[in-house]
Design a protein around this motif. Sequence first.
Motif, PDB file in Angstrom:
ATOM      1  N   MET A   1       0.859  -1.173   0.000  1.00  0.00           N
ATOM      2  CA  MET A   1       0.000   0.000   0.000  1.00  0.00           C
ATOM      3  C   MET A   1       0.895   1.223   0.000  1.00  0.00           C
ATOM      4  O   MET A   1       1.765   1.362   0.834  1.00  0.00           O
ATOM      5  N   GLN A   2       0.632   2.090  -0.906  1.00  0.00           N
ATOM      6  CA  GLN A   2       1.438   3.289  -1.112  1.00  0.00           C
ATOM      7  C   GLN A   2       0.713   4.496  -0.521  1.00  0.00           C
ATOM      8  O   GLN A   2      -0.434   4.748  -0.852  1.00  0.00           O
ATOM      9  N   LEU A   3       1.398   5.231   0.378  1.00  0.00           N
ATOM     10  CA  LEU A   3       0.817   6.423   0.994  1.00  0.00           C
ATOM     11  C   LEU A   3       1.247   7.635   0.182  1.00  0.00           C
ATOM     12  O   LEU A   3       2.438   7.878  -0.005  1.00  0.00           O
ATOM     13  N   VAL A   4       0.267   8.386  -0.350  1.00  0.00           N
ATOM     14  CA  VAL A   4       0.556   9.540  -1.202  1.00  0.00           C
ATOM     15  C   VAL A   4      -0.131  10.773  -0.637  1.00  0.00           C
ATOM     16  O   VAL A   4      -1.009  10.670   0.219  1.00  0.00           O
ATOM     17  N   ASP A   5       0.255  11.946  -1.145  1.00  0.00           N
ATOM     18  CA  ASP A   5      -0.411  13.171  -0.688  1.00  0.00           C
ATOM     19  C   ASP A   5      -1.782  13.301  -1.355  1.00  0.00           C
ATOM     20  O   ASP A   5      -2.112  12.554  -2.277  1.00  0.00           O
ATOM     21  N   ASN A   6      -2.576  14.257  -0.895  1.00  0.00           N
ATOM     22  CA  ASN A   6      -3.975  14.375  -1.321  1.00  0.00           C
ATOM     23  C   ASN A   6      -4.130  14.619  -2.819  1.00  0.00           C
ATOM     24  O   ASN A   6      -4.977  14.001  -3.474  1.00  0.00           O
ATOM     25  N   ASP A   7      -3.335  15.528  -3.402  1.00  0.00           N
ATOM     26  CA  ASP A   7      -3.470  15.831  -4.829  1.00  0.00           C
ATOM     27  C   ASP A   7      -3.076  14.631  -5.691  1.00  0.00           C
ATOM     28  O   ASP A   7      -3.734  14.326  -6.695  1.00  0.00           O
ATOM     29  N   THR A   8      -1.999  13.951  -5.306  1.00  0.00           N
ATOM     30  CA  THR A   8      -1.576  12.753  -6.039  1.00  0.00           C
ATOM     31  C   THR A   8      -2.647  11.667  -5.936  1.00  0.00           C
ATOM     32  O   THR A   8      -2.922  10.962  -6.907  1.00  0.00           O
ATOM     33  N   PHE A   9      -3.255  11.544  -4.752  1.00  0.00           N
ATOM     34  CA  PHE A   9      -4.316  10.570  -4.544  1.00  0.00           C
ATOM     35  C   PHE A   9      -5.470  10.811  -5.511  1.00  0.00           C
ATOM     36  O   PHE A   9      -5.950   9.892  -6.176  1.00  0.00           O
ATOM     37  N   LEU A  10      -5.899  12.065  -5.617  1.00  0.00           N
ATOM     38  CA  LEU A  10      -7.021  12.394  -6.512  1.00  0.00           C
ATOM     39  C   LEU A  10      -6.660  12.152  -7.965  1.00  0.00           C
ATOM     40  O   LEU A  10      -7.478  11.647  -8.746  1.00  0.00           O
ATOM     41  N   SER A  11      -5.433  12.486  -8.375  1.00  0.00           N
ATOM     42  CA  SER A  11      -5.035  12.268  -9.773  1.00  0.00           C
ATOM     43  C   SER A  11      -4.914  10.778 -10.081  1.00  0.00           C
ATOM     44  O   SER A  11      -5.328  10.316 -11.156  1.00  0.00           O
ATOM     45  N   GLN A  12      -4.370   9.979  -9.127  1.00  0.00           N
ATOM     46  CA  GLN A  12      -4.283   8.533  -9.352  1.00  0.00           C
ATOM     47  C   GLN A  12      -5.668   7.894  -9.368  1.00  0.00           C
ATOM     48  O   GLN A  12      -5.920   6.968 -10.135  1.00  0.00           O
ATOM     49  N   LEU A  13      -6.564   8.398  -8.536  1.00  0.00           N
ATOM     50  CA  LEU A  13      -7.934   7.877  -8.514  1.00  0.00           C
ATOM     51  C   LEU A  13      -8.639   8.174  -9.830  1.00  0.00           C
ATOM     52  O   LEU A  13      -9.356   7.323 -10.367  1.00  0.00           O
ATOM     53  N   THR A  14      -8.410   9.356 -10.380  1.00  0.00           N
ATOM     54  CA  THR A  14      -8.992   9.708 -11.687  1.00  0.00           C
ATOM     55  C   THR A  14      -8.479   8.747 -12.756  1.00  0.00           C
ATOM     56  O   THR A  14      -9.256   8.237 -13.580  1.00  0.00           O
ATOM     57  N   ALA A  15      -7.168   8.480 -12.752  1.00  0.00           N
ATOM     58  CA  ALA A  15      -6.584   7.559 -13.727  1.00  0.00           C
ATOM     59  C   ALA A  15      -7.142   6.153 -13.549  1.00  0.00           C
ATOM     60  O   ALA A  15      -7.407   5.453 -14.538  1.00  0.00           O
ATOM     61  N   LEU A  16      -7.358   5.740 -12.302  1.00  0.00           N
ATOM     62  CA  LEU A  16      -7.905   4.408 -12.039  1.00  0.00           C
ATOM     63  C   LEU A  16      -9.348   4.301 -12.530  1.00  0.00           C
ATOM     64  O   LEU A  16      -9.736   3.288 -13.117  1.00  0.00           O
ATOM     65  N   PHE A  17     -10.137   5.348 -12.313  1.00  0.00           N
ATOM     66  CA  PHE A  17     -11.513   5.347 -12.821  1.00  0.00           C
ATOM     67  C   PHE A  17     -11.512   5.286 -14.355  1.00  0.00           C
ATOM     68  O   PHE A  17     -12.329   4.586 -14.949  1.00  0.00           O
ATOM     69  N   ASP A  18     -10.613   6.018 -14.996  1.00  0.00           N
ATOM     70  CA  ASP A  18     -10.547   6.003 -16.457  1.00  0.00           C
ATOM     71  C   ASP A  18     -10.137   4.631 -16.985  1.00  0.00           C
ATOM     72  O   ASP A  18     -10.654   4.167 -17.997  1.00  0.00           O
TER      73      ASP A  18
END
Length: 165
Positions: A1-18
């Motif tokens: 499990m990778q702990l990231v900052d909030n902005d990176t989390f949102l950008s990675q989540l967007t990529a995962l949804f796509d």
Amino acid sequence: MQLVDNDTFLSQLTALFDSSKDKGTIWLTHKRLSYDGEDAVMADAQASEDSREYRCLLRVTDGGSNKFSTEVEPGQLEKFHAAYGALLKASMTTLRKRDKKREKTRAEQAAQRKKKMTEPVVLDAPKRGNGRRKRQRQVKATLKQQESQQKFKEREEAQRKAQTS
């Protein structure tokens, strides 16, 4: 499990949804973090007023190699939730609507089958002469009904055994 900052989390989540737009599942978990070494038992509200603020932990996984999380500080929570909520609303547009018409017809068919299984078949045709074929069909229907009732009882017994064990 990778702990990231909030902005990176949102950008990675967007990529995962796509990446899982056509097919796939994404699990999101959201929980409160407690202080290290502290019991997770909640204290009574009347007993003591706890002025500490707790961070939130958000985790995302797709069941495979993509696993990441972030911690949100209490002061940034409203700003983060606004961005997170907007992302979820934008990403969940591909969800299918339920086909209520198909569900209704399936429910009606199941009700008809159940009624047919419980309603006794009446043998009222003569054994010989006119109506003999009708009686044969009624006898066949009775045997088929008894067979389906027996299978239903066996399935119920198997479910009961599975629940108790």
